[in-house]
Design a protein around this motif. Sequence first.
Motif, PDB file in Angstrom:
ATOM      1  N   THR A 242       0.840  -1.202   0.000  1.00  0.00           N
ATOM      2  CA  THR A 242       0.000   0.000   0.000  1.00  0.00           C
ATOM      3  C   THR A 242       0.875   1.252   0.000  1.00  0.00           C
ATOM      4  N   ASP A 243       0.236   2.405  -0.003  1.00  0.00           N
ATOM      5  CA  ASP A 243       0.992   3.657   0.035  1.00  0.00           C
ATOM      6  C   ASP A 243       1.758   3.819   1.335  1.00  0.00           C
ATOM      7  N   GLU A 244       1.270   3.202   2.394  1.00  0.00           N
ATOM      8  CA  GLU A 244       1.962   3.283   3.692  1.00  0.00           C
ATOM      9  C   GLU A 244       2.929   2.126   3.899  1.00  0.00           C
ATOM     10  N   ASN A 245       3.223   1.374   2.801  1.00  0.00           N
ATOM     11  CA  ASN A 245       4.154   0.240   2.854  1.00  0.00           C
ATOM     12  C   ASN A 245       3.671  -0.890   3.772  1.00  0.00           C
ATOM     13  N   TYR A 246       2.375  -1.106   3.768  1.00  0.00           N
ATOM     14  CA  TYR A 246       1.803  -2.284   4.407  1.00  0.00           C
ATOM     15  C   TYR A 246       1.422  -3.287   3.312  1.00  0.00           C
ATOM     16  N   LEU A 247       1.453  -4.561   3.650  1.00  0.00           N
ATOM     17  CA  LEU A 247       1.125  -5.600   2.666  1.00  0.00           C
ATOM     18  C   LEU A 247      -0.365  -5.871   2.679  1.00  0.00           C
ATOM     19  N   ASP A 248      -1.000  -5.655   1.517  1.00  0.00           N
ATOM     20  CA  ASP A 248      -2.405  -5.999   1.344  1.00  0.00           C
ATOM     21  C   ASP A 248      -2.467  -7.500   1.023  1.00  0.00           C
ATOM     22  N   VAL A 249      -2.932  -8.276   1.975  1.00  0.00           N
ATOM     23  CA  VAL A 249      -2.875  -9.735   1.839  1.00  0.00           C
ATOM     24  C   VAL A 249      -3.722 -10.217   0.660  1.00  0.00           C
ATOM     25  N   GLU A 250      -4.916  -9.679   0.484  1.00  0.00           N
ATOM     26  CA  GLU A 250      -5.778 -10.115  -0.620  1.00  0.00           C
ATOM     27  C   GLU A 250      -5.152  -9.774  -1.969  1.00  0.00           C
ATOM     28  N   GLU A 251      -4.578  -8.574  -2.066  1.00  0.00           N
ATOM     29  CA  GLU A 251      -3.897  -8.201  -3.301  1.00  0.00           C
ATOM     30  C   GLU A 251      -2.692  -9.111  -3.554  1.00  0.00           C
ATOM     31  N   PHE A 252      -1.996  -9.474  -2.489  1.00  0.00           N
ATOM     32  CA  PHE A 252      -0.835 -10.346  -2.628  1.00  0.00           C
ATOM     33  C   PHE A 252      -1.248 -11.727  -3.140  1.00  0.00           C
ATOM     34  N   LYS A 253      -2.339 -12.266  -2.619  1.00  0.00           N
ATOM     35  CA  LYS A 253      -2.802 -13.585  -3.065  1.00  0.00           C
ATOM     36  C   LYS A 253      -3.221 -13.546  -4.531  1.00  0.00           C
ATOM     37  N   GLU A 254      -3.905 -12.499  -4.934  1.00  0.00           N
ATOM     38  CA  GLU A 254      -4.307 -12.374  -6.331  1.00  0.00           C
ATOM     39  C   GLU A 254      -3.089 -12.224  -7.245  1.00  0.00           C
ATOM     40  N   ALA A 255      -2.088 -11.475  -6.761  1.00  0.00           N
ATOM     41  CA  ALA A 255      -0.871 -11.301  -7.561  1.00  0.00           C
ATOM     42  C   ALA A 255      -0.139 -12.635  -7.728  1.00  0.00           C
ATOM     43  N   CYS A 256      -0.099 -13.449  -6.683  1.00  0.00           N
ATOM     44  CA  CYS A 256       0.540 -14.770  -6.783  1.00  0.00           C
ATOM     45  C   CYS A 256      -0.201 -15.658  -7.771  1.00  0.00           C
ATOM     46  N   HIS A 257      -1.514 -15.588  -7.748  1.00  0.00           N
ATOM     47  CA  HIS A 257      -2.300 -16.392  -8.680  1.00  0.00           C
ATOM     48  C   HIS A 257      -2.072 -15.930 -10.122  1.00  0.00           C
ATOM     49  N   ASP A 258      -1.998 -14.649 -10.336  1.00  0.00           N
ATOM     50  CA  ASP A 258      -1.739 -14.133 -11.689  1.00  0.00           C
ATOM     51  C   ASP A 258      -0.340 -14.526 -12.166  1.00  0.00           C
ATOM     52  N   ALA A 259       0.633 -14.494 -11.243  1.00  0.00           N
ATOM     53  CA  ALA A 259       1.992 -14.899 -11.615  1.00  0.00           C
ATOM     54  C   ALA A 259       2.037 -16.372 -11.994  1.00  0.00           C
ATOM     55  N   PHE A 260       1.264 -17.170 -11.295  1.00  0.00           N
ATOM     56  CA  PHE A 260       1.205 -18.595 -11.622  1.00  0.00           C
ATOM     57  C   PHE A 260       0.594 -18.813 -13.007  1.00  0.00           C
ATOM     58  N   LYS A 261      -0.497 -18.129 -13.292  1.00  0.00           N
ATOM     59  CA  LYS A 261      -1.143 -18.295 -14.595  1.00  0.00           C
ATOM     60  C   LYS A 261      -0.240 -17.832 -15.726  1.00  0.00           C
ATOM     61  N   THR A 262       0.564 -16.820 -15.463  1.00  0.00           N
ATOM     62  CA  THR A 262       1.442 -16.308 -16.510  1.00  0.00           C
ATOM     63  C   THR A 262       2.593 -17.259 -16.812  1.00  0.00           C
ATOM     64  N   SER A 263       3.180 -17.829 -15.752  1.00  0.00           N
ATOM     65  CA  SER A 263       4.362 -18.679 -15.945  1.00  0.00           C
ATOM     66  C   SER A 263       4.003 -20.111 -16.313  1.00  0.00           C
ATOM     67  N   LYS A 264       2.831 -20.581 -15.876  1.00  0.00           N
ATOM     68  CA  LYS A 264       2.431 -21.981 -16.124  1.00  0.00           C
ATOM     69  C   LYS A 264       1.001 -21.993 -16.646  1.00  0.00           C
ATOM     70  N   LYS A 265       0.872 -21.655 -17.897  1.00  0.00           N
ATOM     71  CA  LYS A 265      -0.451 -21.483 -18.476  1.00  0.00           C
ATOM     72  C   LYS A 265      -1.223 -22.792 -18.550  1.00  0.00           C
ATOM     73  N   GLN A 266      -0.535 -23.933 -18.699  1.00  0.00           N
ATOM     74  CA  GLN A 266      -1.222 -25.201 -18.865  1.00  0.00           C
ATOM     75  C   GLN A 266      -1.503 -25.906 -17.542  1.00  0.00           C
ATOM     76  N   ALA A 267      -1.008 -25.389 -16.449  1.00  0.00           N
ATOM     77  CA  ALA A 267      -1.157 -26.078 -15.168  1.00  0.00           C
ATOM     78  C   ALA A 267      -2.426 -25.636 -14.469  1.00  0.00           C
ATOM     79  N   THR A 268      -2.884 -26.465 -13.547  1.00  0.00           N
ATOM     80  CA  THR A 268      -4.054 -26.162 -12.730  1.00  0.00           C
ATOM     81  C   THR A 268      -3.706 -26.420 -11.272  1.00  0.00           C
ATOM     82  N   ILE A 269      -4.405 -25.723 -10.386  1.00  0.00           N
ATOM     83  CA  ILE A 269      -4.182 -25.878  -8.961  1.00  0.00           C
ATOM     84  C   ILE A 269      -5.104 -26.962  -8.441  1.00  0.00           C
ATOM     85  N   GLN A 270      -4.564 -28.079  -8.029  1.00  0.00           N
ATOM     86  CA  GLN A 270      -5.317 -29.163  -7.428  1.00  0.00           C
ATOM     87  C   GLN A 270      -4.456 -29.802  -6.347  1.00  0.00           C
TER      88      GLN A 270
END
Length: 451
Positions: A242-270
């Motif tokens: 955030t602007d105050e340098n705190y970690l937005d946990v929900e934003e962080f989880k979404e960012a991790c999911h987007d990074a996964f989809k970008t690097s491993k397009k054919q994989a699924t989370i199971q």
Amino acid sequence: MNYIGKILPVDGYSVALNGNLPVDYTKALTHLYQPLLGIKAIMLYQTLLHEIEFQREESTIQTHHTLMNYLNIPLDEIYEARLKLEGIGLLKTFEHETSEKTIYHYALQCPFSPHAFFQDAMLTQLLSHHIGKAKFNMIRSAYVDRMANAHPIGQNVTASFSDVFDTIIPEMGVQSLDQTTENTGPELEAIDFLWLEQMLKSRMIPYKRVLTAENKRVMTQMLQLYGLAQYELEKCVLWALTDENYLDVEEFKEACHDAFKTSKKQATIQLVPKTPTKAAPVDNSAPQTKEEQLIRELENISPKQLLEDLSSGNHASEQDLKVIREIMTTQGLPSPVMNVLIHYVLLQSNMKLSKAYLEKIASHWSRANLKTAREAMMFAKQEKERYRSSTEKQTTSKYYKKRTSTEVIPDWFKDRKQTPTAKQSESSVDLEKEKAEIENLLKQYASSNKK
């Protein structure tokens, strides 16, 4: 995955429960844990949970054969369900070796309540991937939003402990309130955050504000869940600040999911069982003979792989695998010994896998307490040589021993044998006589013509 032989029906077990179960634990097991683990793992958990009542009354150790009867599933599937419970954080297993058998002590961990389940970032993400967003939002609203709306409106004027009570050492009283062991979720491998701390320092970001204990736990879970690299995790952390340098946990989880989809397009989370990497043999020396090569191969492959190799890569039939599974679980044969048994039976029966033949030899080898492929192969050779020697002795005594005849042969039978020879000699004499008479007649006839 091959779990046959990991535990035996005669192995004992005891059960204990750490902590106190939440009131709505059955709802959590059914709607939250069951989509991740499957019905067999939940059945095993509940069966072990209710076994505690019997163990309070009986001091005897139960065997795993009891669990097979309760659940009506093979022992290898029970072992697989146990691993799932251990991985998700619902079970801890302790192994104890005795002179007679192995005993496992199962320490059940209390599941999260539905509200606490949704506070765990990793389990929440996994559940969302398994059941879909629509069903996930419905369950979350039923368990979380309803509880949030149930709080009364108004100012909290509840008296605190210090307002009501006075003790000599109040710290001891406070410490004694939290003695229950609670479930902390799946056990994950600890990671070193020093590299992330150095990255934040280089960017003039207060790292202590970002790398709190709760944030580290969420980062560890996301790193384990999505298999992200260090640079990908850094990007996700910077994106979610955030602007105050705190970690937005929900934003962080979404960012991790987007990074996964970008690097491993054919994989699924199971949530699936992990396939172990086959370890290299400890002995680095190359086998000298074909027999040594075969022994090493039988030590390292599974019975399923052996059947497929012997059938030129074709899939092993379910019937053959079922027969092998039943024999291994009932007789307790290790996988290398079972491989030698399969190879031996196929060679002896023209590549047919006879269940009766397998069971007969397996019971013998089980009593012989064979542990390795080499021991099984040597034992099979000795038994075959003993059988061959015994057969040769019987054959020699039956067919090559001189037999003395005591039968009485009548004279007419002897004369009958000699009769054709006598007649033949008489006929030859008559023929010579006729020739001589014919010659005399010819001579007489020739002399008469001259006169």
